[in-house]
Write a protein that holds these residues in place. Structure first.
Motif, PDB file in Angstrom:
ATOM      1  N   SER A   1      36.662  50.534  37.489  1.00 18.37           N
ATOM      2  CA  SER A   1      35.181  50.171  36.989  1.00 18.37           C
ATOM      3  C   SER A   1      35.253  49.557  35.604  1.00 18.37           C
ATOM      4  O   SER A   1      36.134  49.841  34.887  1.00 18.37           O
ATOM      5  CB  SER A   1      34.435  51.269  36.881  1.00 18.37           C
TER       6      SER A   1
ATOM      7  N   ASN B   1      26.280  51.355  31.733  1.00 21.52           N
ATOM      8  CA  ASN B   1      25.441  50.980  32.696  1.00 21.52           C
ATOM      9  C   ASN B   1      24.069  50.390  32.515  1.00 21.52           C
ATOM     10  O   ASN B   1      23.266  50.433  33.123  1.00 21.52           O
ATOM     11  CB  ASN B   1      25.270  52.344  34.025  1.00 21.52           C
TER      12      ASN B   1
ATOM     13  N   ASP C   1      24.321  40.563  38.909  1.00 21.71           N
ATOM     14  CA  ASP C   1      24.489  41.851  39.618  1.00 21.71           C
ATOM     15  C   ASP C   1      24.629  42.963  38.546  1.00 21.71           C
ATOM     16  O   ASP C   1      25.518  43.063  37.963  1.00 21.71           O
ATOM     17  CB  ASP C   1      25.422  42.116  40.554  1.00 21.71           C
TER      18      ASP C   1
ATOM     19  N   ASP D   1      24.661  46.139  38.526  1.00 24.46           N
ATOM     20  CA  ASP D   1      25.633  47.218  38.866  1.00 24.46           C
ATOM     21  C   ASP D   1      27.185  46.650  38.761  1.00 24.46           C
ATOM     22  O   ASP D   1      28.064  47.304  39.083  1.00 24.46           O
ATOM     23  CB  ASP D   1      25.350  47.622  40.575  1.00 24.46           C
TER      24      ASP D   1
ATOM     25  N   LYS E   1      28.809  45.201  40.786  1.00 24.32           N
ATOM     26  CA  LYS E   1      29.645  45.222  42.238  1.00 24.32           C
ATOM     27  C   LYS E   1      30.579  44.235  42.457  1.00 24.32           C
ATOM     28  O   LYS E   1      30.400  42.993  42.052  1.00 24.32           O
ATOM     29  CB  LYS E   1      28.560  45.278  43.352  1.00 24.32           C
ATOM     30  N   GLU E   2      31.758  44.658  42.962  1.00 30.67           N
ATOM     31  CA  GLU E   2      32.873  43.989  43.264  1.00 30.67           C
ATOM     32  C   GLU E   2      33.377  42.940  42.082  1.00 30.67           C
ATOM     33  O   GLU E   2      33.631  41.955  42.398  1.00 30.67           O
ATOM     34  CB  GLU E   2      32.443  43.046  44.328  1.00 30.67           C
TER      35      GLU E   2
END
Length: 195
Positions: free
Chosen positions: A39, A61, A80, A82, A84-85
């Motif tokens: 992360s 975040n 994004d 978040d 993600k990926e």
């Protein structure tokens, strides 16, 4: 031909990766940045020639706007939120000439929370550098984009092929003249034998 195709493939891959981008005033542009791994704890987009240099600062975040450069307030967002990926791409809205320059995508990944915030920021690694050029419509001067570079290379190769074919034809003509019979006369002589 195979080396040319390999070069064309490599250039098209580099173009899709977009380290150099040319846009027009008023356009929106996406500066791509991806990272694989655990992360992301800190993400920082900077423009090193600015003070403060922060284009976007993301930690815990959420976006941190306290030290963001005023030229980017309300003009940037993440593709994004978040992450993600590992997608940390930045959307820059309504660009103008003041946005010309180099942008760096820096991250800190990992799960350790025991380090101080200053250590978090100092341990960022640059994973992407992009040069953005904002030009007036119609003022592009030649081959400034990867697509233009590819078109130029293809045109150059075609010119070389034409010159090479022309050279081979001239060589054959001279060779036939030396043997005493022009290339066209040789074809006519063989045609007369069949009559």
């Amino acid at each position: 031909m195979a080396p040319f195709l390999l070069l064309l493939f490599l250039l098209s891959e580099a173009a899709s990766d977009n380290p150099n981008i040319t846009v027009h005033p008023g356009d929106n542009v996406t500066l791509k940045c991806h990272a694989a791994g655990p992360s992301i704890t800190v993400l920082k987009w900077i423009k090193p020639d600015l003070e403060p240099e922060y284009v976007l600062f993301y930690r815990g975040n959420r976006m941190q706007t306290a030290n963001q450069n005023k030229e980017f307030k309300g003009r940037v967002e993440l593709v994004d939120r978040d992450l993600k990926e590992g997608d940390m791409s930045l959307i820059l809205k309504n660009v103008s000439s003041i946005h010309n320059g180099t942008y760096e995508c820096r991250v800190k990944d990992g799960v350790s929370r025991r380090k101080k915030r200053a250590a978090d920021i100092s341990m960022l690694r640059t994973i992407r550098t992009i040069h953005l050029q904002v030009t007036e419509r119609g003022s592009e001067d030649g081959i400034s984009s990867p697509v233009g570079l590819i078109v130029g290379l293809v045109a150059g190769v075609l010119i070389l092929v034409v010159v090479a074919v022309g050279g081979v034809l001239m060589y054959k003509r001279r060779k036939n003249k030396r043997s005493g019979q022009p290339a066209d006369d040789a074809d006519e002589a063989s045609a007369v034998q069949f009559i």
